[in-house]
Write an enzyme that holds these catalytic residues in place. Structure first.
Site, mmCIF file in Angstrom:
data_model
loop_
_atom_site.group_PDB
_atom_site.id
_atom_site.type_symbol
_atom_site.label_atom_id
_atom_site.label_comp_id
_atom_site.label_asym_id
_atom_site.label_seq_id
_atom_site.Cartn_x
_atom_site.Cartn_y
_atom_site.Cartn_z
ATOM 1 N N GLY A 1 1.165 4.401 -0.666
ATOM 2 C CA GLY A 1 0.583 5.728 -0.910
ATOM 3 C C GLY A 1 1.578 6.751 -0.397
ATOM 4 O O GLY A 1 2.792 6.595 -0.601
ATOM 5 N N ASN B 1 -4.521 11.543 15.929
ATOM 6 C CA ASN B 1 -5.286 11.539 14.679
ATOM 7 C C ASN B 1 -6.718 12.040 14.891
ATOM 8 O O ASN B 1 -7.269 12.729 14.034
ATOM 9 C CB ASN B 1 -5.322 10.136 14.054
ATOM 10 C CG ASN B 1 -3.977 9.727 13.476
ATOM 11 O OD1 ASN B 1 -3.464 8.654 13.762
ATOM 12 N ND2 ASN B 1 -3.386 10.582 12.666
ATOM 13 N N SER C 1 -2.781 16.661 6.287
ATOM 14 C CA SER C 1 -3.019 15.376 6.952
ATOM 15 C C SER C 1 -3.624 14.375 5.964
ATOM 16 O O SER C 1 -4.189 14.758 4.937
ATOM 17 C CB SER C 1 -3.967 15.553 8.140
ATOM 18 O OG SER C 1 -5.295 15.708 7.676
ATOM 19 N N LYS D 1 -1.590 7.609 19.568
ATOM 20 C CA LYS D 1 -1.605 7.979 18.142
ATOM 21 C C LYS D 1 -3.054 8.194 17.677
ATOM 22 O O LYS D 1 -3.341 9.097 16.892
ATOM 23 C CB LYS D 1 -0.914 6.854 17.342
ATOM 24 C CG LYS D 1 -1.115 6.872 15.844
ATOM 25 C CD LYS D 1 -0.080 7.723 15.140
ATOM 26 C CE LYS D 1 -0.079 7.451 13.641
ATOM 27 N NZ LYS D 1 -0.444 8.572 12.829
ATOM 28 N N ASN E 1 -6.727 15.088 12.375
ATOM 29 C CA ASN E 1 -7.220 14.728 11.033
ATOM 30 C C ASN E 1 -8.569 15.344 10.644
ATOM 31 O O ASN E 1 -8.653 15.999 9.601
ATOM 32 C CB ASN E 1 -7.215 13.210 10.866
ATOM 33 C CG ASN E 1 -5.797 12.650 10.826
ATOM 34 O OD1 ASN E 1 -4.878 13.244 11.386
ATOM 35 N ND2 ASN E 1 -5.594 11.531 10.167
ATOM 36 N N GLY F 1 0.831 -1.193 0.000
ATOM 37 C CA GLY F 1 0.000 0.000 0.000
ATOM 38 C C GLY F 1 0.861 1.237 0.000
ATOM 39 O O GLY F 1 0.813 2.041 0.940
ATOM 40 N N LEU G 1 2.467 7.839 2.977
ATOM 41 C CA LEU G 1 3.368 7.397 4.056
ATOM 42 C C LEU G 1 4.173 6.166 3.645
ATOM 43 O O LEU G 1 5.379 6.090 3.875
ATOM 44 C CB LEU G 1 2.568 7.097 5.337
ATOM 45 C CG LEU G 1 3.449 6.644 6.497
ATOM 46 C CD1 LEU G 1 4.270 7.810 7.049
ATOM 47 C CD2 LEU G 1 2.634 6.000 7.610
ATOM 48 N N GLY G 2 3.494 5.201 2.987
ATOM 49 C CA GLY G 2 4.182 3.973 2.578
ATOM 50 C C GLY G 2 5.334 4.277 1.626
ATOM 51 O O GLY G 2 6.416 3.684 1.729
ATOM 52 N N ASN H 1 -1.600 21.007 9.095
ATOM 53 C CA ASN H 1 -1.569 20.523 10.483
ATOM 54 C C ASN H 1 -1.249 21.611 11.506
ATOM 55 O O ASN H 1 -1.779 21.604 12.611
ATOM 56 C CB ASN H 1 -0.542 19.395 10.632
ATOM 57 C CG ASN H 1 -0.986 18.117 9.945
ATOM 58 O OD1 ASN H 1 -2.038 18.076 9.319
ATOM 59 N ND2 ASN H 1 -0.180 17.078 10.047
HETATM 60 O O1 KPL Z 1 -0.878 10.425 10.912
HETATM 61 C C1 KPL Z 1 -1.007 11.520 10.411
HETATM 62 C C2 KPL Z 1 -1.993 11.632 9.305
HETATM 63 O O2 KPL Z 1 -1.995 12.610 8.586
HETATM 64 O O3 KPL Z 1 -2.779 10.683 9.170
HETATM 65 C C3 KPL Z 1 -0.271 12.695 10.977
HETATM 66 C C4 KPL Z 1 0.858 12.197 11.871
HETATM 67 C C5 KPL Z 1 -1.243 13.535 11.764
HETATM 68 C C6 KPL Z 1 0.456 13.539 9.985
HETATM 69 O O4 KPL Z 1 -0.376 14.336 9.254
#
Ligand code: KPL
Length: 297
Positions: free
Chosen positions: A9, A182, A247, A178, A186, A7, A11-12, A196
């Site tokens: 995207g 979020n 985010s 976490k 978010n 996946g 972050l990945g 953010n």
């Molecule tokens: O996890 C995040 C997200 O956007 O889903 C953070 C850490 C808040 C970074 O934007």
């Protein structure tokens, strides 16, 4: 180490790109991103500036690696588990938003399942290019907490690639923290279409902090030690480290995609109901994002 990023995207792709500086990485991604990475490599910009050449495929079945890192949206976890079960891995690490992803993966997979959190900001700006909009850190460990040899091995692979990584023996608490971050950042950034950093002051700050405090209250009812103060300060720390980040929920809303609201604020509301803990701000934020999804998503 051989690593599959399942996946790839925003972050990945960022985490996979950082790991590819040191390890053999395969991206499982959608086109046109997969084709672009395969043909020209991945450019990592923003806080970094380098290009790497991981493998990339759109085929999710019969993959093999030492470790699969799952970075799909929370609502895609069950499908990911089913697809990963056709392959072979020594360990699988969930680096996702929301709660319960590891348990869903464990229903399908025999190998150790690790839980992880990532506080990086990342945006896929075009196929083959990811921008790091906030350098954060990774924490990973056994999903039920405690010591884990597998977590140490995977953590070392992250550290060798230059990623600041903590091996944590209290992942259940960290996942709740976490979730609170979020739950605060978010939906506020997605509904107001702001970066953010906006949650660091004014009304947005108060709304995000209240959503986070409600989450901490539900976590405590669930038996997890999480103070209101630590939770609010975690929101501030992440928002400060990712000031100019869009985010993931804001990115989803901009792109007209389904969001992770159900796995984040929706989860807080549902758990709160179970324990008789009121969560009015999470309920409101969740209702507003779901209303947007029904009409636009
Ligand atoms: O996890 C995040 C997200 O956007 O889903 C953070 C850490 C808040 C970074 O934007």
């Amino acid at each position: 180490m051989e690593i599959v990023v399942f996946g790839a995207g925003s972050l990945g792709s960022l985490i996979g790109g950082l790991l590819a500086r040191e390890h053999r990485v395969t991206f499982v991604a959608r086109d046109p991103h997969a084709t672009e990475v395969r043909e020209s490599g991945l450019r990592v910009g923003g806080a970094f500036d380098f290009r790497v050449h991981p493998s990339a495929t759109g085929d999710e079945r019969e993959l093999r690696a030492n470790c699969a890192i799952v970075t799909v949206k929370a609502f895609q976890t069950e499908t990911a588990g089913r697809q990963l079960a056709t392959g072979e891995f020594d360990a699988v690490l969930s680096l996702q938003n929301g709660m319960g992803n590891e348990d869903v993966l464990a229903d399908y997979l025999d190998c150790p399942i690790l839980a992880g959190t990532a506080s990086y900001g990342a945006v896929l700006t075009e196929p083959g290019t990811v921008e790091c909009t906030g350098v954060g850190e990774i924490a990973l460990g056994a999903r039920e907490g405690g010591d884990s040899e597998t977590a140490r091995t995977i953590g070392e692979a992250f550290t060798t690639a230059g990623i600041e990584t903590e091996i944590a023996d209290d992942m259940p608490r960290r996942l709740w923290e976490k979730l609170a971050v979020n739950a605060g950042i978010n939906p506020v950034t997605a509904l107001s279409r702001v970066e953010n950093g906006t949650v660091l002051s004014g009304d947005a700050s108060e709304i995000a902090a209240t959503a986070a405090r409600e989450t901490a209250r539900v976590a405590r009812a669930d038996g997890v030690e999480l103070t209101d103060e630590d939770t609010v300060s975690a929101v501030e720390t992440v928002a400060s480290a990712t000031v100019s980040n869009v985010s993931s929920m804001h990115q989803d809303v901009e792109a007209g995609r389904k969001t992770e609201i159900e796995a984040i604020n929706g989860y807080v509301v549902a758990r709160g109901e179970r324990y008789g803990v009121e969560t009015p701000v999470n309920r409101t934020l969740s209702g507003l994002v779901k209303t947007w999804e029904r009409t636009n998503g």
